[in-house]
Design a protein around this motif. Structure first.
Motif, short mmCIF file in Angstrom:
data_model
loop_
_atom_site.label_atom_id
_atom_site.label_comp_id
_atom_site.label_asym_id
_atom_site.label_seq_id
_atom_site.Cartn_x
_atom_site.Cartn_y
_atom_site.Cartn_z
N VAL A 91 17.15 16.72 13.21
CA VAL A 91 18.62 17.68 13.35
C VAL A 91 19.66 16.89 12.60
O VAL A 91 20.30 17.17 11.79
CB VAL A 91 18.91 17.95 14.72
CG1 VAL A 91 20.56 18.60 14.69
CG2 VAL A 91 17.90 19.11 15.29
N ALA A 149 20.59 18.12 9.10
CA ALA A 149 22.23 18.70 9.33
C ALA A 149 23.25 17.60 8.40
O ALA A 149 24.05 18.20 8.01
CB ALA A 149 22.68 18.82 10.73
N LEU A 184 17.77 23.80 8.67
CA LEU A 184 18.89 23.94 8.97
C LEU A 184 20.11 23.85 7.96
O LEU A 184 19.70 22.93 6.83
CB LEU A 184 19.34 22.62 10.02
CG LEU A 184 18.26 22.63 11.18
CD1 LEU A 184 18.71 20.93 11.89
CD2 LEU A 184 18.65 23.53 12.19
N LYS A 201 23.44 22.40 6.36
CA LYS A 201 24.39 21.09 6.18
C LYS A 201 25.51 21.38 7.18
O LYS A 201 26.00 22.34 7.07
CB LYS A 201 24.59 20.89 4.92
CG LYS A 201 25.44 19.15 4.95
CD LYS A 201 25.52 18.91 3.55
CE LYS A 201 26.14 17.21 3.62
NZ LYS A 201 26.53 16.87 2.37
N SER A 202 25.76 20.56 8.08
CA SER A 202 26.89 20.47 8.96
C SER A 202 27.20 18.96 9.52
O SER A 202 26.44 18.46 10.49
CB SER A 202 26.71 21.47 10.21
OG SER A 202 27.45 21.44 11.35
N VAL A 254 27.26 19.08 13.52
CA VAL A 254 25.97 19.11 14.04
C VAL A 254 25.11 17.86 13.89
O VAL A 254 24.62 17.19 14.97
CB VAL A 254 25.10 20.33 13.51
CG1 VAL A 254 23.70 20.24 14.02
CG2 VAL A 254 25.78 21.74 14.13
N ALA A 255 25.21 17.16 12.94
CA ALA A 255 24.91 15.86 12.48
C ALA A 255 25.46 14.80 13.43
O ALA A 255 24.53 14.03 13.84
CB ALA A 255 24.96 15.40 11.17
#
Length: 192
Positions: free
Chosen positions: A108, A112, A129, A131-132, A135-136
């Motif tokens: 993740v 992410a 997933l 890209k965030s 979240v990463a």
């Protein structure tokens, strides 16, 4: 002399030692690759190794968990105190939990974060997933905390194994060693 104690089957032993060897290689790689002052080529090589060994390790971990769920562990010798039985059970649960949390949180974090996982990319596996950064970051925190928890639980596990092998000599160590050994361990001497 008492009958030999039951040991783990060869498949369980191989799965244990394969996972152990890979994890013991991945931990220092993971700790070194995130340090400041590491040359970029070394850091890149360690990231490649860490990510892609994680991909290779996931199916082995899943097979190991499935095997463990379908094959009961041999009983501990009667000489093992109750508190050690509880500690062994808890440490094994923690190890299995962390062996799932670590690759999931690593995956993740990388995906992410918008980074490649070269082996999965070559196999045509999509990112799964979006890209965030948020979240990463959360996944990175979980991965970092999990790494130190894994190191702590492994240290306890190894210390207990050494204690059983060298001090108590009660057959617990030989239940898992050697990797391809028979399903029986040496007899436990009464009174030890």
């Amino acid at each position: 002399m008492a009958d030999p104690q039951p040991g783990y089957r060869p498949a369980a032993r191989w799965l244990h030692w394969i996972v152990a060897a890979v994890v013991l290689l991945m931990i220092p790689a993971g700790l070194i690759m995130i340090r400041d002052g590491i040359s970029r080529p070394v850091q890149d090589a360690l990231f490649l190794f860490h990510k892609n060994m994680g991909v290779l390790l996931v199916p082995v971990i899943l097979v190991r968990i499935l095997y463990r769920l379908t094959h009961k562990a041999p009983p501990l010798p009667r000489t093992v105190p109750g508190w050690q039985r509880i500690a062994a059970r808890l440490s094994h649960v923690m190890l299995y939990l962390l062996l799932v949390v670590m690759p999931v949180s690593g995956f993740v974090r990388v995906r992410a974060g918008g980074f490649p996982i070269e082996l999965l990319d070559r196999l045509g596996v999509g990112p799964w997933l979006p890209k965030s950064e948020r979240v990463a970051e959360v996944a990175q925190s979980i991965h970092a905390i999990g790494a130190y928890a894994l190191i702590a639980v492994l240290a306890i596990h190894v210390a207990a194994a050494i204690q059983h092998a060298l001090i108590r000599r009660d057959g617990v160590w030989s239940r898992m060693w050697p990797p391809a050994g028979p399903g029986k361990t040496r007899a436990v001497r009464p009174g030890r």
